[in-house]
Scaffold this motif. Structure first.
Motif, PDB file in Angstrom:
ATOM      1  N   PRO A 124       0.790  -1.101  -0.019  1.00 48.84           N
ATOM      2  CA  PRO A 124      -0.005   0.107   0.207  1.00 48.84           C
ATOM      3  C   PRO A 124       1.020   1.198   0.039  1.00 48.84           C
ATOM      4  CG  PRO A 124      -0.061  -1.175   2.033  1.00 48.84           C
ATOM      5  CD  PRO A 124       0.788  -2.058   1.259  1.00 48.84           C
ATOM      6  N   GLN A 125       0.410   2.153  -0.878  1.00 49.04           N
ATOM      7  CA  GLN A 125       1.228   3.372  -1.093  1.00 49.04           C
ATOM      8  C   GLN A 125       0.176   4.565  -0.951  1.00 49.04           C
ATOM      9  OE1 GLN A 125       3.737   3.594  -4.320  1.00 49.04           O
ATOM     10  NE2 GLN A 125       5.125   2.201  -3.415  1.00 49.04           N
ATOM     11  N   VAL A 126       0.199   5.130   0.360  1.00 49.52           N
ATOM     12  CA  VAL A 126      -0.992   5.758   0.615  1.00 49.52           C
ATOM     13  C   VAL A 126      -0.184   7.561   0.653  1.00 49.52           C
ATOM     14  CG1 VAL A 126      -2.243   6.700   2.610  1.00 49.52           C
ATOM     15  CG2 VAL A 126      -1.653   4.279   2.364  1.00 49.52           C
ATOM     16  N   ARG A 127      -1.058   8.475  -0.011  1.00 51.38           N
ATOM     17  CA  ARG A 127      -0.806   9.832  -0.172  1.00 51.38           C
ATOM     18  C   ARG A 127      -2.071  10.567   0.473  1.00 51.38           C
ATOM     19  NH1 ARG A 127       0.255  13.011  -5.876  1.00 51.38           N
ATOM     20  NH2 ARG A 127      -1.895  12.193  -5.708  1.00 51.38           N
ATOM     21  N   VAL A 128      -1.812  11.148   1.478  1.00 47.39           N
ATOM     22  CA  VAL A 128      -2.716  12.256   1.974  1.00 47.39           C
ATOM     23  C   VAL A 128      -2.537  13.497   1.658  1.00 47.39           C
ATOM     24  CG1 VAL A 128      -3.767  13.019   4.303  1.00 47.39           C
ATOM     25  CG2 VAL A 128      -3.202  10.432   3.734  1.00 47.39           C
ATOM     26  N   SER A 129      -3.345  14.222   1.367  1.00 45.16           N
ATOM     27  CA  SER A 129      -3.346  15.688   0.967  1.00 45.16           C
ATOM     28  C   SER A 129      -4.430  16.416   2.049  1.00 45.16           C
ATOM     29  CB  SER A 129      -3.511  16.092  -0.344  1.00 45.16           C
ATOM     30  OG  SER A 129      -2.692  15.424  -0.912  1.00 45.16           O
ATOM     31  N   VAL A 130      -3.906  17.346   2.882  1.00 38.24           N
ATOM     32  CA  VAL A 130      -5.051  18.291   3.561  1.00 38.24           C
ATOM     33  C   VAL A 130      -5.046  19.395   2.631  1.00 38.24           C
ATOM     34  CG1 VAL A 130      -5.407  19.553   5.852  1.00 38.24           C
ATOM     35  CG2 VAL A 130      -4.106  17.194   5.777  1.00 38.24           C
ATOM     36  N   ILE A 131      -6.370  19.661   2.207  1.00 41.28           N
ATOM     37  CA  ILE A 131      -6.403  20.657   1.260  1.00 41.28           C
ATOM     38  C   ILE A 131      -6.734  22.077   1.687  1.00 41.28           C
ATOM     39  CG2 ILE A 131      -6.913  19.168  -0.862  1.00 41.28           C
ATOM     40  CD1 ILE A 131      -9.770  19.489  -0.448  1.00 41.28           C
ATOM     41  N   ARG A 132      -7.424  21.836   2.985  1.00 41.82           N
ATOM     42  CA  ARG A 132      -8.195  23.063   3.498  1.00 41.82           C
ATOM     43  C   ARG A 132      -8.105  22.809   5.218  1.00 41.82           C
ATOM     44  NH1 ARG A 132     -13.345  25.474   1.182  1.00 41.82           N
ATOM     45  NH2 ARG A 132     -13.376  23.404   0.556  1.00 41.82           N
TER      46      ARG A 132
END
Length: 124
Positions: free
Chosen positions: A99-107
């Motif tokens: 598993p390759q997880v990428r999280v982006s907190v956009i706001r």
């Protein structure tokens, strides 16, 4: 989900991209700083990776190809699939997921700098 041929079977790359808005926070991180947001994102990534691995272990125990890995292998490696399809139930438990997880907190919504209390302010 992308299968990759390895020495004794297949490795499945599971790309998980998540983006979201942090609407409210009472954490001790200063979310006005990019570094704090990165730390929060890294923590969420690890949690999602743990969930993916736990799910894979459960599916593997059942020996049930719920994620449809056989279809992915069949499409990407049709010649190899012809050789292994008869014993897929033996091949399936040997699969390794990556598993390759990428999280982006956009706001960031309602958050503020954490309140740091100085003992002298309380006692004075």
């Amino acid at each position: 989900m992308t299968p990759r041929k390895v020495e004794d079977g297949f490795r499945i790359l599971v790309a998980i991209d998540v983006s979201g808005e942090l609407t409210d926070s009472e954490c001790k991180l200063d979310l006005t700083k990019n570094e704090a947001i990165r730390k929060l994102g890294n923590s969420i990534e690890r949690e999602i990776e743990d969930i993916a691995n736990t799910g894979w272990q459960a599916v593997n125990r059942l020996n049930a190809d719920l994620p449809g890995f056989a279809e992915k292998v069949h499409r990407k490696y049709p010649n190899e699939w012809k050789k292994i399809k008869g014993n897929w139930s033996e091949q399936f438990p040997k699969l390794i997921i990556d598993p390759q997880v990428r999280v982006s907190v956009i706001r960031i919504g309602l958050s503020h700098k954490p309140i740091k209390q100085d003992r002298s302010d309380i006692e004075g």
